[in-house]
Design an enzyme around this catalytic site. Structure first.
Site, mmCIF file in Angstrom:
data_model
loop_
_atom_site.group_PDB
_atom_site.id
_atom_site.type_symbol
_atom_site.label_atom_id
_atom_site.label_comp_id
_atom_site.label_asym_id
_atom_site.label_seq_id
_atom_site.Cartn_x
_atom_site.Cartn_y
_atom_site.Cartn_z
ATOM 1 N N GLU A 164 17.412 43.618 -7.129
ATOM 2 C CA GLU A 164 18.010 43.431 -8.457
ATOM 3 C C GLU A 164 18.943 42.232 -8.403
ATOM 4 O O GLU A 164 19.862 42.205 -7.594
ATOM 5 C CB GLU A 164 18.804 44.669 -8.877
ATOM 6 C CG GLU A 164 17.956 45.847 -9.286
ATOM 7 C CD GLU A 164 18.784 46.991 -9.842
ATOM 8 O OE1 GLU A 164 20.012 46.831 -9.988
ATOM 9 O OE2 GLU A 164 18.218 48.038 -10.133
ATOM 10 N N HIS B 28 19.304 46.960 -15.622
ATOM 11 C CA HIS B 28 20.176 48.040 -15.143
ATOM 12 C C HIS B 28 21.242 48.381 -16.187
ATOM 13 O O HIS B 28 22.444 48.371 -15.917
ATOM 14 C CB HIS B 28 20.840 47.641 -13.818
ATOM 15 C CG HIS B 28 21.198 48.822 -12.968
ATOM 16 N ND1 HIS B 28 21.007 48.839 -11.607
ATOM 17 C CD2 HIS B 28 21.746 50.030 -13.281
ATOM 18 C CE1 HIS B 28 21.423 49.999 -11.115
ATOM 19 N NE2 HIS B 28 21.873 50.739 -12.109
ATOM 20 N N ARG C 34 16.668 54.660 -8.980
ATOM 21 C CA ARG C 34 16.862 53.594 -8.017
ATOM 22 C C ARG C 34 15.508 52.979 -7.675
ATOM 23 O O ARG C 34 14.498 53.666 -7.570
ATOM 24 C CB ARG C 34 17.522 54.115 -6.734
ATOM 25 C CG ARG C 34 18.996 54.469 -6.880
ATOM 26 C CD ARG C 34 19.855 53.221 -7.088
ATOM 27 N NE ARG C 34 21.277 53.532 -7.137
ATOM 28 C CZ ARG C 34 21.960 53.813 -8.238
ATOM 29 N NH1 ARG C 34 21.314 53.843 -9.406
ATOM 30 N NH2 ARG C 34 23.252 54.057 -8.197
#
Length: 337
Positions: free
Chosen positions: A276, A295, A248
Site C-alpha cells: 500500500e 484504505h 488486510r
C-alpha cells in the site's frame, strides 16, 4: 478533583490526526480528567527534549503514527500505567516488553469497526447490483445495459460469504439482516450455535468460497491467516463472483488475485492491498472489474471523533476507578487484529 491528583497524560501520534480525534469539547473534557499539555505530541520517545514529560507520564494517549513502545521507550516512562489507543489494532504498538512490565492498553478498535462495516455493507449491495462494473461500462459506452447483461444481477437471495466473525464481521452480519440475502460464515473460533445467532450458516472455508456470490474478508492478519486465499482457493470462487477486502492485504495472494482479475473471471472491491499503495504500474489500477479505494474503510474525517470519544470514555472510567471497557490482553492478539 484537585489538579495535583489528576494523572499526567501525554499524546503520542502523528499530530495531524489530533484535531479530528479530539475537537475542542473533547479537549476541554480531557483537561478536566488529566494533567496534559494539549500542544505537546510525541513523535520520538528518544527525543531528549521530551525526557521530563515522558518521565512524568502515567497515561499515554496514542494514535496512528505513534512509535512502537519497545523497551527503551518504556524505560523512559517509568510511571506509565495505561496506554489508551485512539485507533484500531495495537499489534504494531506493543510487544513482549510492554506485557512483561504489566502495563494495560485499551483500543478503540470497536469504534473503528463501525465505518468499516458500513463501507462493506455498501460494497456488498452495490456489488450485488453489478454497480461497479456497469458504472465503468456506462462511462465508456454511454448506453444502458441490456436485459441479458443484468439478468444474473440483483440482491434477492444473493449468497454472501463472510470470512471472520471479528468485530467488523459481526457488525456486517448485523447490518445485513434486513436484506433478502443468504448469509454464510467461516470462522474456526465460532461454533454453529453462535453462527446461527448471527444469522449465518457455518461453512468450511472452501465450501464458503464455492457457494458464495460475494465474499467479504474480516479475519485478522496473523501467521495463520497469511495468504489464506491462495491461488487454489481463489479458483474456487464461482465465475462472476466478487471478493471484498477491507481487512488486510496479506490475507490474499495478490499475485494470484491479480491473475484472476486480469482474466476477468471474478471482480474485486479492494480497500487494502500488498503493498500500500500499489506501484504505479499495477494492472489493478486499470482493470474495469476492480474497484480500488485507498484504505478509507476505517475511520476518516469526522469519524475520527468517535475514536477520541472512546479514549475519553476510557479515561473517565480510570478516573472513577473502574476497569477499562476495551482493554486488550496478550491472548487477544492471537485471534484479533
Amino acid at each position: 478533583m484537585p489538579s495535583a491528583l489528576l494523572p499526567a497524560a501525554l499524546f503520542a501520534m502523528d499530530p495531524v490526526h489530533l484535531p479530528a480525534l479530539f475537537p475542542p469539547p473533547l479537549m476541554a473534557r480531557l483537561r478536566e480528567l488529566a494533567r496534559i499539555d494539549l500542544d505537546l505530541v510525541v513523535r520520538d520517545f528518544a527525543d531528549p527534549a521530551l525526557a521530563a514529560a515522558l518521565a512524568e507520564s502515567e497515561v499515554l494517549i496514542t494514535g496512528w503514527g505513534c512509535p512502537r513502545l519497545d523497551g527503551a521507550a518504556l524505560a523512559a516512562m517509568p510511571r506509565l500505567r495505561t496506554v489508551l489507543h485512539a485507533g484500531g489494532s495495537v499489534r504494531h504498538l506493543v510487544g513482549e516488553a510492554f506485557w512483561q512490565r504489566g502495563r494495560t492498553v485499551s483500543s478503540a478498535v470497536q469504534a473503528n469497526a463501525l465505518p468499516v462495516a458500513e463501507y462493506t455493507l455498501a460494497a456488498i449491495l452495490l456489488a450485488g447490483k453489478g454497480a461497479f462494473t456497469l458504472a465503468e461500462r456506462y462511462r465508456l459506452g454511454h448506453a444502458r445495459p441490456t436485459a441479458g447483461e443484468v439478468a444474473g444481477l440483483g440482491n434477492l437471495g444473493r449468497r454472501v460469504g463472510v470470512i471472520g466473525a471479528s468485530r467488523v464481521g459481526r457488525r456486517v452480519m448485523e447490518l445485513l439482516r434486513p436484506f433478502d440475502l443468504a448469509l454464510s460464515l467461516h470462522d474456526p473460533y465460532v461454533g454453529d450455535a453462535t453462527a446461527a445467532a448471527l444469522g449465518a450458516v457455518p461453512l468450511a472455508l472452501d465450501d464458503l468460497l464455492r457457494g458464495s456470490d460475494i465474499i467479504t474478508l474480516h479475519a485478522p492478519d496473523t501467521a495463520e491467516t497469511y495468504r489464506m486465499l491462495d491461488r487454489a482457493r481463489l479458483a474456487l470462487i464461482p465465475d462472476g463472483g466478487v471478493l471484498i477486502n477491507t481487512a488486510r492485504g496479506n490475507l490474499v495472494d495478490h499475485e494470484a488475485l491479480t491473475d484472476e482479475l486480469a482474466g476477468g473471471r471474478i471482480s474485486a472491491v479492494l480497500d487494502v492491498t500488498v503493498p500500500e499503495p500499489l506501484p504505479a504500474g499495477s494492472p489493478l489500477y486499470r482493470l474495469p472489474n476492480v474497484f480500488l479505494t485507498p484504505h478509507i474503510a476505517g475511520s476518516i474525517g469526522n469519524e475520527l471523533e468517535r475514536l477520541g470519544r472512546t479514549v475519553m470514555a476510557e479515561l473517565e472510567r480510570l478516573a472513577a476507578g473502574l476497569p477499562l471497557a476495551h482493554q486488550v490482553r496478550p491472548a487477544d492478539l492471537a485471534t484479533s487484529a
